[in-house]
Write an enzyme that holds these catalytic residues in place. Structure first.
Site, mmCIF file in Angstrom:
data_model
loop_
_atom_site.group_PDB
_atom_site.id
_atom_site.type_symbol
_atom_site.label_atom_id
_atom_site.label_comp_id
_atom_site.label_asym_id
_atom_site.label_seq_id
_atom_site.Cartn_x
_atom_site.Cartn_y
_atom_site.Cartn_z
ATOM 1 C CB CYS A 1 -0.909 -0.051 1.228
ATOM 2 S SG CYS A 1 -1.728 1.488 1.643
ATOM 3 C CB CYS B 1 0.373 1.693 4.083
ATOM 4 S SG CYS B 1 -1.365 1.262 3.982
#
Length: 106
Positions: free
Chosen positions: A30, A33
């Site tokens: 991600c 992230c």
């Protein structure tokens, strides 16, 4: 540095913790992230002794994210006394996270 947590130690590390706890639900694939990672680690250093800052890889630990209805990452959940007091989904600024912590945890 944020503490890595798992489904196995979630109750002990988060729900039974005397301090407020920030959990960053994330995954290595991600992009947002990964962008948030350094911010989470900075917060861990800044709030040492006041707020426990942790990270949970949702791919390796599917049970806890499912229990808390995590459908998108990154998601940050702030726990106090074992209860969810605030949740933010998506990449947000460090100042937004600090504001949440100061309003809900300290």
């Amino acid at each position: 540095m944020a503490i890595q947590i798992t489904d196995a130690n979630f109750e002990e590390e988060i729900l039974k913790c005397q301090l407020p706890v920030l959990v960053d639900f994330w995954a290595p694939w991600c992009g947002p992230c990964r962008a948030m990672g350094p911010v989470i680690d900075e917060l861990a250093n800044e709030y040492t002794g006041q707020v426990k800052v942790t990270k949970m890889n949702v791919d390796e630990n599917p049970s806890t994210p499912s229990k808390y209805g995590i459908r998108a990452i990154p998601t940050l959940i702030l726990f106090k006394g074992g209860e969810v007091v605030e949740q933010i989904t998506g990449a947000v600024s460090k100042s937004s996270i600090k504001e949440m912590i100061s309003q809900k945890a300290l």
